[in-house]
Design a protein around this motif. Structure first.
Motif, PDB file in Angstrom:
ATOM      1  N   VAL A  80       0.842  -1.190   0.000  1.00 56.70           N
ATOM      2  CA  VAL A  80       0.000   0.000   0.000  1.00 56.70           C
ATOM      3  C   VAL A  80       0.882   1.245   0.000  1.00 56.70           C
ATOM      4  O   VAL A  80       1.789   1.365   0.821  1.00 56.70           O
ATOM      5  CB  VAL A  80      -0.917   0.032   1.239  1.00 56.70           C
ATOM      6  CG1 VAL A  80      -1.830   1.256   1.206  1.00 56.70           C
ATOM      7  CG2 VAL A  80      -1.723  -1.243   1.361  1.00 56.70           C
ATOM      8  N   THR A  81       0.575   2.167  -0.897  1.00 53.71           N
ATOM      9  CA  THR A  81       1.282   3.440  -0.971  1.00 53.71           C
ATOM     10  C   THR A  81       0.258   4.566  -1.039  1.00 53.71           C
ATOM     11  O   THR A  81      -0.670   4.502  -1.851  1.00 53.71           O
ATOM     12  CB  THR A  81       2.178   3.501  -2.232  1.00 53.71           C
ATOM     13  OG1 THR A  81       3.055   2.375  -2.233  1.00 53.71           O
ATOM     14  CG2 THR A  81       2.996   4.779  -2.268  1.00 53.71           C
ATOM     15  N   ALA A  82       0.423   5.568  -0.190  1.00 54.50           N
ATOM     16  CA  ALA A  82      -0.424   6.759  -0.279  1.00 54.50           C
ATOM     17  C   ALA A  82       0.002   7.547  -1.509  1.00 54.50           C
ATOM     18  O   ALA A  82       1.198   7.670  -1.795  1.00 54.50           O
ATOM     19  CB  ALA A  82      -0.271   7.604   0.976  1.00 54.50           C
ATOM     20  N   THR A  83      -0.976   8.057  -2.246  1.00 59.66           N
ATOM     21  CA  THR A  83      -0.644   8.792  -3.467  1.00 59.66           C
ATOM     22  C   THR A  83      -1.064  10.256  -3.416  1.00 59.66           C
ATOM     23  O   THR A  83      -0.671  11.027  -4.277  1.00 59.66           O
ATOM     24  CB  THR A  83      -1.274   8.113  -4.699  1.00 59.66           C
ATOM     25  OG1 THR A  83      -2.685   8.012  -4.523  1.00 59.66           O
ATOM     26  CG2 THR A  83      -0.683   6.720  -4.909  1.00 59.66           C
ATOM     27  N   GLY A  84      -1.849  10.642  -2.404  1.00 58.59           N
ATOM     28  CA  GLY A  84      -2.209  12.048  -2.294  1.00 58.59           C
ATOM     29  C   GLY A  84      -3.312  12.295  -1.286  1.00 58.59           C
ATOM     30  O   GLY A  84      -4.005  11.367  -0.866  1.00 58.59           O
ATOM     31  N   THR A  85      -3.442  13.558  -0.893  1.00 64.77           N
ATOM     32  CA  THR A  85      -4.546  13.979  -0.030  1.00 64.77           C
ATOM     33  C   THR A  85      -5.094  15.297  -0.567  1.00 64.77           C
ATOM     34  O   THR A  85      -4.375  16.075  -1.193  1.00 64.77           O
ATOM     35  CB  THR A  85      -4.106  14.196   1.436  1.00 64.77           C
ATOM     36  OG1 THR A  85      -3.147  15.246   1.493  1.00 64.77           O
ATOM     37  CG2 THR A  85      -3.550  12.931   2.042  1.00 64.77           C
ATOM     38  N   ARG A  86      -6.359  15.505  -0.300  1.00 63.52           N
ATOM     39  CA  ARG A  86      -7.010  16.760  -0.656  1.00 63.52           C
ATOM     40  C   ARG A  86      -8.244  16.908   0.219  1.00 63.52           C
ATOM     41  O   ARG A  86      -9.157  16.074   0.147  1.00 63.52           O
ATOM     42  CB  ARG A  86      -7.396  16.759  -2.130  1.00 63.52           C
ATOM     43  CG  ARG A  86      -8.006  18.065  -2.567  1.00 63.52           C
ATOM     44  CD  ARG A  86      -8.250  18.082  -4.032  1.00 63.52           C
ATOM     45  NE  ARG A  86      -8.841  19.351  -4.388  1.00 63.52           N
ATOM     46  CZ  ARG A  86      -9.259  19.653  -5.587  1.00 63.52           C
ATOM     47  NH1 ARG A  86      -9.139  18.776  -6.559  1.00 63.52           N
ATOM     48  NH2 ARG A  86      -9.789  20.822  -5.832  1.00 63.52           N
ATOM     49  N   GLY A  87      -8.245  17.927   1.049  1.00 65.90           N
ATOM     50  CA  GLY A  87      -9.366  18.125   1.959  1.00 65.90           C
ATOM     51  C   GLY A  87      -9.501  16.952   2.905  1.00 65.90           C
ATOM     52  O   GLY A  87      -8.569  16.632   3.646  1.00 65.90           O
ATOM     53  N   SER A  88     -10.632  16.286   2.867  1.00 66.35           N
ATOM     54  CA  SER A  88     -10.873  15.129   3.739  1.00 66.35           C
ATOM     55  C   SER A  88     -10.570  13.805   3.036  1.00 66.35           C
ATOM     56  O   SER A  88     -10.789  12.738   3.607  1.00 66.35           O
ATOM     57  CB  SER A  88     -12.332  15.124   4.207  1.00 66.35           C
ATOM     58  OG  SER A  88     -13.199  14.979   3.103  1.00 66.35           O
ATOM     59  N   ARG A  89     -10.066  13.885   1.802  1.00 72.27           N
ATOM     60  CA  ARG A  89      -9.845  12.660   1.023  1.00 72.27           C
ATOM     61  C   ARG A  89      -8.369  12.293   0.911  1.00 72.27           C
ATOM     62  O   ARG A  89      -7.510  13.152   0.803  1.00 72.27           O
ATOM     63  CB  ARG A  89     -10.424  12.826  -0.380  1.00 72.27           C
ATOM     64  CG  ARG A  89     -11.915  12.968  -0.357  1.00 72.27           C
ATOM     65  CD  ARG A  89     -12.481  13.186  -1.721  1.00 72.27           C
ATOM     66  NE  ARG A  89     -13.917  13.376  -1.619  1.00 72.27           N
ATOM     67  CZ  ARG A  89     -14.778  12.894  -2.466  1.00 72.27           C
ATOM     68  NH1 ARG A  89     -14.375  12.204  -3.499  1.00 72.27           N
ATOM     69  NH2 ARG A  89     -16.067  13.097  -2.293  1.00 72.27           N
ATOM     70  N   ALA A  90      -8.151  10.985   0.917  1.00 73.05           N
ATOM     71  CA  ALA A  90      -6.808  10.445   0.698  1.00 73.05           C
ATOM     72  C   ALA A  90      -6.907   9.362  -0.359  1.00 73.05           C
ATOM     73  O   ALA A  90      -7.887   8.617  -0.414  1.00 73.05           O
ATOM     74  CB  ALA A  90      -6.240   9.871   1.987  1.00 73.05           C
TER      75      ALA A  90
END
Length: 134
Positions: A80-90
């Motif tokens: 699993v790799t995080a690819t981004g966040t924006r506001g309340s979303r990931a």
């Protein structure tokens, strides 16, 4: 200038007999359970304990590309790799591997939710940095 690599969380999975469908391989719906399990474990392993008590995650969208089937005795892991966040979303990318073989790829979007109010909550910078060091 140096940048930190985005961490990838490795999560081994065990295939159980109930994961196998009538065609003799892991049922497609099981991958959704595995994505949920892997992303939540990543959150539990990487985030501060106090944040775990305040924040929950709700899956909003999964897009799965299946490459090859998995069978009962296969050894498989989710990465699993995080690819981004924006506001309340990931957003996260999860790949499933059997050895060197790419089995499936999943792109998913999750909403950060306040554990008390059950309403979406903006992802704080300190939480985003846990997954996306900059």
């Amino acid at each position: 200038m140096t940048t930190k690599a985005t961490p990838t969380f490795r999560h081994p999975l065990t295939i159980s007999p109930t994961d196998i469908d009538d065609m003799g391989h892991v049922n497609n719906a099981v991958y959704l359970q595995w994505v949920q399990e892997a992303v939540v474990r990543y959150w539990q392993q990487a985030s501060p304990i106090d944040a775990q008590g305040r924040l929950l995650w709700v899956a909003l969208k999964h897009e799965i590309s299946y490459r090859m089937p998995l069978f009962l005795n296969d050894e498989v892991e989710a990465l699993v790799t995080a690819t981004g966040t924006r506001g309340s979303r990931a957003s996260f990318a999860t790949i499933f591997r059997r050895g060197d073989d790419l089995v499936a790829e999943v792109r998913s979007c999750w909403c950060c939710v306040d554990a008390t109010t059950r309403r979406p909550r903006r992802i704080a910078d300190d939480i985003a940095r846990v997954f996306l060091p900059g």
